[in-house]
Design a protein around this motif. Structure first.
Motif, PDB file in Angstrom:
ATOM      1  N   LEU A  58       0.876  -1.077  -0.266  1.00 54.15           N
ATOM      2  CA  LEU A  58      -0.080   0.441   0.047  1.00 54.15           C
ATOM      3  C   LEU A  58       0.974   1.208   0.226  1.00 54.15           C
ATOM      4  CD1 LEU A  58      -3.044  -0.696   2.353  1.00 54.15           C
ATOM      5  CD2 LEU A  58      -3.246  -0.921  -0.470  1.00 54.15           C
ATOM      6  N   GLY A  59       1.957   1.041   0.702  1.00 51.39           N
ATOM      7  CA  GLY A  59       3.229   2.185   0.068  1.00 51.39           C
ATOM      8  C   GLY A  59       3.747   2.764  -0.548  1.00 51.39           C
ATOM      9  N   ARG A  60       3.327   1.663  -1.770  1.00 54.18           N
ATOM     10  CA  ARG A  60       3.668   2.025  -2.790  1.00 54.18           C
ATOM     11  C   ARG A  60       2.322   2.788  -4.078  1.00 54.18           C
ATOM     12  NH1 ARG A  60       7.520  -3.561  -4.853  1.00 54.18           N
ATOM     13  NH2 ARG A  60       8.631  -3.296  -3.011  1.00 54.18           N
ATOM     14  N   CYS A  61       1.087   1.762  -3.806  1.00 57.73           N
ATOM     15  CA  CYS A  61       0.270   1.359  -4.699  1.00 57.73           C
ATOM     16  C   CYS A  61      -0.593   3.067  -4.098  1.00 57.73           C
ATOM     17  CB  CYS A  61      -0.190   0.600  -5.241  1.00 57.73           C
ATOM     18  SG  CYS A  61      -1.343  -0.074  -4.106  1.00 57.73           S
ATOM     19  N   THR A  62      -1.070   3.521  -3.022  1.00 60.95           N
ATOM     20  CA  THR A  62      -1.869   4.319  -2.620  1.00 60.95           C
ATOM     21  C   THR A  62      -1.898   5.886  -3.341  1.00 60.95           C
ATOM     22  OG1 THR A  62      -1.446   3.693  -0.329  1.00 60.95           O
ATOM     23  CG2 THR A  62      -2.289   5.493  -0.529  1.00 60.95           C
ATOM     24  N   PRO A  63      -0.616   6.268  -3.814  1.00 61.56           N
ATOM     25  CA  PRO A  63      -0.298   7.124  -4.104  1.00 61.56           C
ATOM     26  C   PRO A  63      -1.165   7.101  -5.693  1.00 61.56           C
ATOM     27  CG  PRO A  63       1.430   7.075  -3.375  1.00 61.56           C
ATOM     28  CD  PRO A  63       1.138   6.254  -2.588  1.00 61.56           C
ATOM     29  N   THR A  64      -1.038   6.313  -6.823  1.00 58.57           N
ATOM     30  CA  THR A  64      -1.398   5.971  -8.087  1.00 58.57           C
ATOM     31  C   THR A  64      -2.874   5.901  -7.502  1.00 58.57           C
ATOM     32  OG1 THR A  64       0.912   4.447  -7.849  1.00 58.57           O
ATOM     33  CG2 THR A  64      -1.502   4.149  -8.896  1.00 58.57           C
ATOM     34  N   ILE A  65      -2.927   5.184  -6.506  1.00 61.54           N
ATOM     35  CA  ILE A  65      -4.714   4.863  -6.603  1.00 61.54           C
ATOM     36  C   ILE A  65      -5.298   6.671  -6.040  1.00 61.54           C
ATOM     37  CG2 ILE A  65      -6.481   4.019  -4.983  1.00 61.54           C
ATOM     38  CD1 ILE A  65      -4.831   1.632  -4.195  1.00 61.54           C
ATOM     39  N   THR A  66      -4.954   6.940  -4.946  1.00 55.92           N
ATOM     40  CA  THR A  66      -5.880   8.540  -5.104  1.00 55.92           C
ATOM     41  C   THR A  66      -4.932   9.753  -6.269  1.00 55.92           C
ATOM     42  OG1 THR A  66      -3.859   9.169  -3.447  1.00 55.92           O
ATOM     43  CG2 THR A  66      -5.405   8.354  -2.358  1.00 55.92           C
ATOM     44  N   ARG A  67      -3.980   9.715  -7.261  1.00 53.46           N
ATOM     45  CA  ARG A  67      -3.949  10.233  -7.853  1.00 53.46           C
ATOM     46  C   ARG A  67      -5.211   9.833  -9.210  1.00 53.46           C
ATOM     47  NH1 ARG A  67       1.437  11.885  -7.317  1.00 53.46           N
ATOM     48  NH2 ARG A  67       1.915   9.969  -7.813  1.00 53.46           N
ATOM     49  N   SER A  68      -4.609   8.618  -9.154  1.00 50.76           N
ATOM     50  CA  SER A  68      -5.837   8.070 -10.550  1.00 50.76           C
ATOM     51  C   SER A  68      -7.262   8.328  -9.773  1.00 50.76           C
ATOM     52  CB  SER A  68      -5.547   6.558 -10.270  1.00 50.76           C
ATOM     53  OG  SER A  68      -3.920   6.368 -10.906  1.00 50.76           O
ATOM     54  N   LEU A  69      -7.865   8.818  -9.219  1.00 51.31           N
ATOM     55  CA  LEU A  69      -9.191   8.309  -8.324  1.00 51.31           C
ATOM     56  C   LEU A  69      -9.382  10.114  -8.858  1.00 51.31           C
ATOM     57  CD1 LEU A  69      -9.442   6.023  -5.640  1.00 51.31           C
ATOM     58  CD2 LEU A  69     -11.451   6.093  -7.824  1.00 51.31           C
ATOM     59  N   ARG A  70      -9.048  10.864  -8.647  1.00 56.43           N
ATOM     60  CA  ARG A  70      -8.434  11.887  -8.728  1.00 56.43           C
ATOM     61  C   ARG A  70      -8.945  13.129  -9.896  1.00 56.43           C
ATOM     62  NH1 ARG A  70      -4.936  13.024  -4.238  1.00 56.43           N
ATOM     63  NH2 ARG A  70      -6.154  13.491  -2.468  1.00 56.43           N
ATOM     64  N   ASN A  71      -7.788  11.964 -10.638  1.00 56.07           N
ATOM     65  CA  ASN A  71      -7.965  12.271 -12.319  1.00 56.07           C
ATOM     66  C   ASN A  71      -9.232  12.044 -13.419  1.00 56.07           C
ATOM     67  OD1 ASN A  71      -5.366  13.718 -12.410  1.00 56.07           O
ATOM     68  ND2 ASN A  71      -4.142  11.839 -12.737  1.00 56.07           N
ATOM     69  N   LEU A  72     -10.021  11.495 -12.070  1.00 56.69           N
ATOM     70  CA  LEU A  72     -10.980  10.267 -12.703  1.00 56.69           C
ATOM     71  C   LEU A  72     -11.949  11.250 -12.689  1.00 56.69           C
ATOM     72  CD1 LEU A  72     -10.371   6.613 -12.625  1.00 56.69           C
ATOM     73  CD2 LEU A  72     -10.603   7.701 -14.622  1.00 56.69           C
ATOM     74  N   GLY A  73     -12.107  12.423 -12.061  1.00 54.27           N
ATOM     75  CA  GLY A  73     -13.560  12.838 -11.386  1.00 54.27           C
ATOM     76  C   GLY A  73     -14.391  12.323 -10.262  1.00 54.27           C
ATOM     77  N   VAL A  74     -13.065  11.240  -9.345  1.00 49.07           N
ATOM     78  CA  VAL A  74     -13.747  11.218  -8.544  1.00 49.07           C
ATOM     79  C   VAL A  74     -13.473  12.600  -7.254  1.00 49.07           C
ATOM     80  CG1 VAL A  74     -14.193   9.781  -5.960  1.00 49.07           C
ATOM     81  CG2 VAL A  74     -12.935   9.206  -8.368  1.00 49.07           C
ATOM     82  N   ALA A  75     -14.740  13.406  -6.663  1.00 51.82           N
ATOM     83  CA  ALA A  75     -14.716  14.489  -6.090  1.00 51.82           C
ATOM     84  C   ALA A  75     -13.755  14.249  -4.124  1.00 51.82           C
ATOM     85  CB  ALA A  75     -16.053  14.719  -5.408  1.00 51.82           C
ATOM     86  N   ALA A  76     -13.055  14.994  -4.481  1.00 53.83           N
ATOM     87  CA  ALA A  76     -12.160  15.141  -3.266  1.00 53.83           C
ATOM     88  C   ALA A  76     -12.861  14.405  -1.749  1.00 53.83           C
ATOM     89  CB  ALA A  76     -11.559  16.629  -2.860  1.00 53.83           C
TER      90      ALA A  76
END
Lengths: 260, 275
Positions: free
Chosen positions: B88-106
């Motif tokens: 999770l340390g490795r992939c959490t930034p990827t997940i959150t950044r991707s969700l934001r880019n996809l338009g998930v509200a903060a």
């Protein structure tokens, strides 16, 4: 090679499962989801045209605007843990651990039910009708390239204890889930299969020879696992303590020695 | 002899493709697994914590997944937690950044992250092969999972709004068709494929596009060659994908181009500042 085609399902859950498989394969395909590859997949699965289109469109968005793990620069630190990120990681950990413990509880329940159901059958049926996927733990270990000593060392049991478990001389209702899971992992079998094996009738050691003037008999009652550990003089003290600290399966009756 | 036996203990994958072929780990993943399985559990945990990808003992994500699966099978919560923490340390930034880019509200990103992780870990711990893809191509498997969670979120949002989504352009939908010329358009993908620095540039530009739908339309047109509209009913189009008129899509893309232009001007201004 045989080509397997999945039939379309009418049930909503099965459709969802089918869609998930298709999207997974689309993601795994080369060059991956894109405008160029989309028509091929829509032709194959027209019932999922909309989902495939959305998937390909957003895949491309993530490819260009999101993170692509395959394109991370060499030498970059894998963990960028500022304060906000750390908080999010902990949130993720909470979710992950919830899944782990829910699964553990479900598995413990399944194993207990499987063992109890097996033991509840009449002794007659238990000795002849029931079969499990495993004939012998030691043989199962051999099938995956594990010798008896390696199996014993891998699961951290003594010769005596492992032999008792193999011969089903231990009361299955007293065997901790952790021990069953460790053995299942070692012999690459499902936990339920190992639990079902333990619920079969006790047996003699393979190749045992007996005096001809007396009919060999098995012990009248199976031994409590924790008593067997307690009375095992060959186990390391530290390992003995670890095994004795394992939770007793729900529904098993504490032995007399246990309550001392 | 014990070491030879351990070598054979990497469980085979069981998931099959639609054509019946078993999933297979890439050779480099299999090779690293064999090294890992010869080591003790304590050594595996030490290597799992390495962060330098250049280190020969840096554990690949796919191998980390395998170890997590094994920890689950052994019901070892301490080992499971330690290994999952690394993943999770490795992939959490990827997940959150991707969700934001996809338009998930903060406010919704954390819940969506939680869903992604729950579903990913459920698959990894399952013993019916559902997690096999994560051992083959972790990045792609994770992206698929993010997209699935996002699709569910998106459907929920649509239901909640009960209207055709439109937002982000205060000028209104149909009137402003005049394309704002870019002062400097980001290079087309054919010019920069595989160039990491230019990828960073593109990501910076795309992050500047304020509305996620505008960003998506911009990416589809400029980087994957989607047409806004087409007379061929089988051709995927941006208009069809969003369920919007071509005119609306062109407005979105114009707005996205304006956002990129403004970002580029700001970049150039920053570069000209005296040091």
């Amino acid at each position: 090679m045989t080509v397997e085609r999945e039939m379309p399902y009418e049930n909503g859950e099965e459709m969802d499962a089918q869609l998930e498989r298709i999207l997974e394969e689309y993601a795994a395909s080369e060059p991956g989801p894109s405008r160029a590859t989309l028509p091929v997949w829509i032709r194959e699965y027209p019932q999922f045209a909309q989902e495939l289109t959305e998937f390909a469109a957003r895949w491309q968005l993530m490819e260009w605007a999101g993170d692509d793990a395959d394109n991370e620069p060499h030498g970059a630190k894998a963990n960028v843990a500022d304060e906000e990120n750390e908080r999010l990681i902990l949130r993720g950990m909470s979710a992950a651990q919830s899944v782990f413990y829910a699964r553990r509880a479900a598995r413990a329940k399944q194993v207990s039910e499987a063992v109890a159901a097996s033991v509840d059958r009449s002794p007659h049926a238990a000795s002849e009708g029931m079969s499990a996927a495993i004939d012998s733990l030691i043989a199962a270990a051999g099938h995956v390239g594990l010798t008896y000593p390696a199996l014993r060392d891998r699961v951290g049991l003594s010769d005596a204890l492992l032999q008792k478990l193999n011969r089903r001389l231990i009361d299955p209702l007293t065997i901790p889930v952790r021990v069953i899971a460790d053995l299942a992992g070692a012999v690459q079998q499902r936990v339920e299969s190992v639990a079902a094996y333990f619920a079969l009738a006790p047996t003699f050691a393979i190749g045992a020879q007996h005096r001809a003037n007396q009919t060999p008999t098995l012990p009248k009652a199976q031994e409590d696992f924790f008593d067997a550990v307690r009375n095992d003089a060959t186990l390391r003290v530290s390992r003995k303590d670890e095994l004795l600290a394992l939770p007793r399966p729900a529904g098993s009756v504490r032995s007399h020695e246990d309550s001392q | 002899m014990a070491q030879e036996e351990i070598r054979s203990l990497a469980r085979p994958l069981t998931r099959r493709t639609k054509s019946g072929m078993l999933y297979a780990r890439p050779p480099e993943v299999e090779a690293q697994l064999q090294s890992l399985l010869r080591a003790t559990v304590d050594e595996q945990l030490v290597w799992a914590k390495l962060q330098d990808q250049e280190s020969p003992q840096f554990v690949k994500d796919e191998c980390l997944v395998y170890l997590i699966h094994e920890a689950g099978l052994a019901d070892d919560d301490a080992r499971f937690s330690a290994l999952t923490r690394q993943l999770l340390g490795r992939c959490t930034p990827t997940i959150t950044r991707s969700l934001r880019n996809l338009g998930v509200a903060a406010p919704d990103v954390e819940d969506a992250l939680s869903d992604v992780v729950s579903e990913m870990i459920s698959a990894i711990l399952s013993d019916d092969g559902k997690g096999d893809f994560y051992q083959v191509r972790f990045g792609k498997a994770l992206r698929s999972r993010i997209l699935k969670v996002h699709a569910r979120y998106f459907r929920r949002q649509k239901r909640a709004r009960r209207e055709v989504a439109f937002g982000g352009n205060p000028k209104g939908e149909a009137e402003n068709e005049e394309a704002v010329p870019l002062e400097e358009r980001v290079a087309a993908p054919g010019d920069i494929a595989g160039d990491f620095e230019n990828r960073l540039l593109i990501r910076g530009a795309l992050a500047a596009i304020k509305d996620s739908r505008h960003r998506e339309a911009f990416v589809l047109q400029n980087y994957d060659g989607w047409q806004v509209e087409s007379i061929d009913p089988l051709e995927p189009t941006i208009s069809g994908h969003f369920g919007k008129t071509p005119r609306t899509i062109r407005t979105w893309i114009s707005t996205a181009e304006r956002d990129v232009a403004e970002w580029r001007v700001a970049q150039l201004r920053d570069e000209e500042l005296p040091t």
